[in-house]
Enzyme design. Structure first.
Site, PDB file in Angstrom:
ATOM      1  N   GLY A  13       0.641  -1.507  -0.004  1.00 13.88           N
ATOM      2  CA  GLY A  13      -0.002   0.159   0.125  1.00 13.88           C
ATOM      3  C   GLY A  13       0.757   1.382   0.003  1.00 13.88           C
ATOM      4  N   MET A 133      -4.190  -6.869  -6.960  1.00 19.10           N
ATOM      5  CA  MET A 133      -3.666  -7.884  -7.738  1.00 19.10           C
ATOM      6  C   MET A 133      -4.871  -8.972  -8.171  1.00 19.10           C
ATOM      7  SD  MET A 133      -0.809  -6.813  -8.080  1.00 19.10           S
ATOM      8  CE  MET A 133       0.226  -7.736  -8.767  1.00 19.10           C
ATOM      9  N   ARG A 134      -6.041  -8.731  -8.484  1.00 14.38           N
ATOM     10  CA  ARG A 134      -7.105  -9.407  -8.930  1.00 14.38           C
ATOM     11  C   ARG A 134      -7.603  -8.752 -10.091  1.00 14.38           C
ATOM     12  NH1 ARG A 134      -6.935 -14.374  -6.346  1.00 14.38           N
ATOM     13  NH2 ARG A 134      -6.453 -14.160  -4.098  1.00 14.38           N
ATOM     14  N   LEU A 136     -10.705  -8.075 -12.534  1.00 12.32           N
ATOM     15  CA  LEU A 136     -12.269  -7.704 -12.117  1.00 12.32           C
ATOM     16  C   LEU A 136     -13.096  -7.982 -13.481  1.00 12.32           C
ATOM     17  CD1 LEU A 136     -11.574  -4.324 -10.285  1.00 12.32           C
ATOM     18  CD2 LEU A 136     -12.608  -6.158  -9.281  1.00 12.32           C
ATOM     19  N   ASN A 155      -6.571   2.229 -12.544  1.00  7.55           N
ATOM     20  CA  ASN A 155      -5.465   1.166 -12.175  1.00  7.55           C
ATOM     21  C   ASN A 155      -4.021   1.724 -12.528  1.00  7.55           C
ATOM     22  OD1 ASN A 155      -4.204  -1.251 -11.190  1.00  7.55           O
ATOM     23  ND2 ASN A 155      -3.933  -1.877 -13.417  1.00  7.55           N
ATOM     24  N   HIS A 157      -0.058   0.604 -12.971  1.00  9.42           N
ATOM     25  CA  HIS A 157       0.701  -0.619 -13.352  1.00  9.42           C
ATOM     26  C   HIS A 157       2.039  -0.246 -13.559  1.00  9.42           C
ATOM     27  CE1 HIS A 157       1.189  -4.647 -15.213  1.00  9.42           C
ATOM     28  NE2 HIS A 157       2.108  -4.063 -16.139  1.00  9.42           N
ATOM     29  N   ASP A 193      -4.889  -5.336 -17.687  1.00 11.31           N
ATOM     30  CA  ASP A 193      -3.957  -4.255 -17.783  1.00 11.31           C
ATOM     31  C   ASP A 193      -4.143  -3.769 -19.300  1.00 11.31           C
ATOM     32  OD1 ASP A 193      -3.128  -4.407 -15.173  1.00 11.31           O
ATOM     33  OD2 ASP A 193      -1.619  -5.972 -15.816  1.00 11.31           O
ATOM     34  N   GLU A 222       5.424   6.379  -9.285  1.00 11.87           N
ATOM     35  CA  GLU A 222       3.953   5.797  -9.263  1.00 11.87           C
ATOM     36  C   GLU A 222       3.335   7.002  -8.120  1.00 11.87           C
ATOM     37  OE1 GLU A 222       3.077   1.973  -8.490  1.00 11.87           O
ATOM     38  OE2 GLU A 222       4.934   1.179  -9.558  1.00 11.87           O
TER      39      GLU A 222
HETATM   40  C1  GAR Z   1       3.032  -1.173  -7.442  1.00 14.57           C
HETATM   41  O1  GAR Z   1       4.337  -1.291  -8.007  1.00 14.57           O
HETATM   42  C2  GAR Z   1       1.909  -1.215  -8.443  1.00 14.57           C
HETATM   43  O2  GAR Z   1       2.107  -0.642  -9.732  1.00 14.57           O
HETATM   44  C3  GAR Z   1       1.868  -2.888  -8.760  1.00 14.57           C
HETATM   45  O3  GAR Z   1       1.779  -3.372  -7.512  1.00 14.57           O
HETATM   46  C4  GAR Z   1       2.785  -2.631  -6.949  1.00 14.57           C
HETATM   47  C5  GAR Z   1       1.945  -2.262  -5.503  1.00 14.57           C
HETATM   48  O4  GAR Z   1       2.809  -1.515  -4.495  1.00 14.57           O
HETATM   49  N1  GAR Z   1       0.387  -3.160  -9.420  1.00 14.57           N
HETATM   50  C6  GAR Z   1       0.637  -3.992 -10.336  1.00 14.57           C
HETATM   51  O5  GAR Z   1       1.424  -4.872 -10.535  1.00 14.57           O
HETATM   52  C7  GAR Z   1      -0.958  -4.433 -11.087  1.00 14.57           C
HETATM   53  N2  GAR Z   1      -0.703  -5.221 -11.935  1.00 14.57           N
HETATM   54  P1  GAR Z   1       1.807  -0.834  -3.015  1.00 14.57           P
HETATM   55  O6  GAR Z   1       1.181  -1.887  -2.658  1.00 14.57           O
HETATM   56  O7  GAR Z   1       3.219  -0.590  -2.478  1.00 14.57           O
HETATM   57  O8  GAR Z   1       1.348   0.532  -3.726  1.00 14.57           O
END
Ligand code: GAR
Length: 264
Positions: A13, A133-134, A136, A155, A157, A193, A222
């Site tokens: 998170g 990570m699911r 929808l 989202n 990515h 994605d 991000e």
């Molecule tokens: C992040 O790098 C995000 O881009 C990725 O998971 C990580 C979550 O980090 N998302 C994916 O891979 C979605 N396909 P966080 O829980 O520290 O925000």
């Protein structure tokens, strides 16, 4: 106007944290009204708690197991048509085992019924997936997307989509030997994605960079990009539009883009 956000997470998170901080510092016109997770052990739930934000868990693992072992015990609302959803989603190959597809949809839709019920109380304007990570299904997506030009599920990515969709964007970027990596915020659609891109940020990759270096550079971007995209949404500046363009040499091409209007 301050928009209400429902955030879905699966893990640490840190994106959620960046967004909560941006809200609390009034850097964006938003508040995180509720945080949900598919994973009871998600560390990000503790971040929400620390900021006094309500949290909930829809335990996907438990639901998936129940559908596998005793499908009749996992009831779905009578108006849900799994066959129709199966035809509209584009997550699994169309030639996949139909039993597998049915089980996949049964469990995911059962989980989504619970997600929607939890989110309903907060009347959120925008759902953000922050390391959720699911996948929808159209059931969840259609519930929030009523106006085709204004999707309401974002989202983030960890790659420059459409390169490297899936669960390990930075790992795939690293292993491929890319000279540039990046992150993407997009509205989701029925694929994995895929969906119209709102914003992207890129960073250079040196030969000496490790995977950890790439993750560090990417995450830092991000944390800037996601609040920025949410602020555009809060200012009501985002619309998807389909553009038709003539292709030199003949024919026309169509592409759907997210238009970011000038501040009004
Ligand atoms: C992040 O790098 C995000 O881009 C990725 O998971 C990580 C979550 O980090 N998302 C994916 O891979 C979605 N396909 P966080 O829980 O520290 O925000």
């Amino acid at each position: 106007m301050t928009i209400k956000i429902g955030a879905l997470i699966s893990g640490g998170g840190t994106n959620l944290q960046a967004i909560i901080d941006a809200c609390e510092q009034n850097a964006i016109d938003a508040e995180v009204s509720v945080v949900g997770s598919d994973n009871p052990d998600a560390k990000g739930l503790g971040r929400a708690e620390k900021h006094g934000i309500p949290q909930f868990v829809v335990d996907y693992r438990r639901i998936i197991k129940a559908v596998k072992e005793a499908p009749a015990t996992v009831e779905l609302p009578a108006d849900i048509d799994l066959e129709d959803l199966g035809q509209r989603q584009s997550l699994l190959p169309a030639n996949g085992d139909p039993g597998r597809l049915k089980r996949f949809l049964h469990s995911r839709v059962a989980a989504e019924v619970a997600l929607i019920a939890e989110l309903a109380a907060y009347r959120v304007d925008l759902v953000i997936l922050a390391g959720f990570m699911r996948n929808l299904t159209p059931y969840f997506i259609d519930h929030f997307n009523k106006d085709p030009s204004l999707p309401r599920i974002m989202n983030i990515h960890p790659a420059l989509l459409p390169a490297f969709p899936g669960v390990d964007g930075y790992g795939d970027t690293f292993r491929y030997g890319c000279k540039v990596g990046g992150c993407t915020v997009h509205f989701i659609d029925y694929g994995e994605d895929t969906g119209p891109i709102i914003g992207q940020r890129a960073f250079p990759i040196a030969e000496s960079d490790t995977l950890a270096d790439i993750q560090k550079k990417g995450l830092a971007l991000e944390w800037e990009l996601y609040p920025q995209c949410i602020q555009w949404f809060a200012e009501d500046r985002l619309r998807t539009v389909t553009l038709t363009q003539e292709i030199p040499g003949g024919g026309v091409g169509q592409r759907t883009v997210v238009k970011i209007a000038q501040p009004g």
